[in-house]
Design an enzyme around this catalytic site. Sequence first.
Site, PDB file in Angstrom:
ATOM      1  N   LEU A  14       0.857  -1.192   0.000  1.00 29.39           N
ATOM      2  CA  LEU A  14       0.000   0.000   0.000  1.00 29.39           C
ATOM      3  C   LEU A  14       0.896   1.247   0.000  1.00 29.39           C
ATOM      4  O   LEU A  14       1.037   1.926   0.986  1.00 29.39           O
ATOM      5  CB  LEU A  14      -0.901  -0.028   1.234  1.00 29.39           C
ATOM      6  CG  LEU A  14      -2.094   0.939   1.258  1.00 29.39           C
ATOM      7  CD1 LEU A  14      -3.035   0.660   0.110  1.00 29.39           C
ATOM      8  CD2 LEU A  14      -2.829   0.851   2.575  1.00 29.39           C
ATOM      9  N   HIS A  15       1.498   1.535  -1.158  1.00 30.49           N
ATOM     10  CA  HIS A  15       2.354   2.719  -1.203  1.00 30.49           C
ATOM     11  C   HIS A  15       1.508   3.943  -1.507  1.00 30.49           C
ATOM     12  O   HIS A  15       0.275   3.886  -1.493  1.00 30.49           O
ATOM     13  CB  HIS A  15       3.535   2.504  -2.165  1.00 30.49           C
ATOM     14  CG  HIS A  15       3.145   2.217  -3.569  1.00 30.49           C
ATOM     15  ND1 HIS A  15       2.991   3.210  -4.498  1.00 30.49           N
ATOM     16  CD2 HIS A  15       2.847   1.053  -4.194  1.00 30.49           C
ATOM     17  CE1 HIS A  15       2.632   2.659  -5.640  1.00 30.49           C
ATOM     18  NE2 HIS A  15       2.534   1.363  -5.477  1.00 30.49           N
ATOM     19  N   ALA A  16       2.154   5.073  -1.769  1.00 31.14           N
ATOM     20  CA  ALA A  16       1.459   6.361  -1.753  1.00 31.14           C
ATOM     21  C   ALA A  16       0.196   6.428  -2.621  1.00 31.14           C
ATOM     22  O   ALA A  16      -0.872   6.806  -2.135  1.00 31.14           O
ATOM     23  CB  ALA A  16       2.433   7.470  -2.136  1.00 31.14           C
TER      24      ALA A  16
END
Lengths: 88, 314
Positions: A14-16
Amino acid sequence: MVEQTVTLKNRNGLHARPAALLVQTASKQSCKIWIRKGDKEVDAKSILGVMSLAVGAGETITLKADGAGEEAALRALVELIESGLGEA
Amino acid sequence: MSTPRAVPVHELVRGLGLTVFNPDANLNRPITTVDINRPGLALAGYLRYHAAERIQLLGRTELSFLRGMDSREQALRVFAFCSYEQTPCVVVTRGEAPPESLLREASSRGLPVLGTTHVTTRAASVISTFLEERLAPETLVHGVLVDVYGIGILITGSSGIGKSETALELIKRGHRLVADDAVIIRQVSDNTLVGSAPALLQYLLEIRGLGVLNAMTLFGAGAVRTHKKLAMVVHLEAWRDDVAYDRLGIDEQTVRILDTELPSLTIPVRPGRNLAVIIEVAAMNHRLKRIGFNAAQQFSEQLADAIEEQMDPD
């Protein structure tokens, strides 16, 4: 109050960007929504909070919604996560 | 949601760089208390009040006492001493080696025997500082922590109410940001809560429409703090006409975080209200009250005097 556990499928976690999409979708809901990973629980409408969880690929998180339209809100978020948050 | 209060022995070993004399012992034994025991009396045979659940610290005194016994007696005492399953570990100080019988008995019980080069009192303080930090109850709250005139204020309120914008305005006015959105709050001692940002979010601030900003690079090192003691909570909520907001400020409201009651204010939000100024004034008023000057209280007393005078004209 309703809650459901989902597994994050995104390869890079769950990156930016996926986190932003998740938070945007959560913010449209009028009920309160939280995301829990392990013993940490954050407001799903807060981008920094959600990113602070640093959810990795294949990790499970629990979504919790409380208030008007909680069922629909929870369903919308679970579908969004299962669909890969605009990435898969 | 607070973290379980236990630290496994291997974390203590890693955190303080301790020597492990029996690496095959159970290094996952939990340490549940910051207290430390010097087991002199236990080794002398008095076990009625032996604080077995604490880390057992063996200094020069205990070691020379053990060494002075004959081997049968030593084996007996060590056997009893090592038999407690709740004992997390034994620490030998001054870089000394543990007596052979102790190491043998501890190993057979899975009790870790560790070593440090510190002298005993120093070792005790290093260990308790480390444990106090690790065993402090902790919780994550949704809010913004700012330092306003030296007063740590936690701003809470539902998402989108304007917490981060208020923090931004406060930073522009020369105050400091500690954490935005997610604040880790730790009970470091009775009645003391300290807040900090999760490592990943340090100095970051999110403003709708601008995105994620770094307050330190934007405003300089003077605009941020890594941690701050919490002094009060300001809760922002949408203005509702049917709610009676505090008009006097005589009664102090509190909220409970972990085991501590903090003074709290509820500030209704309406377009045109400058929240940063209100929070600045709340901070100053809080300081005044601490100094011993309560404007609301004083006014109320003066009013009471005035009324009394009117009713009693001579």
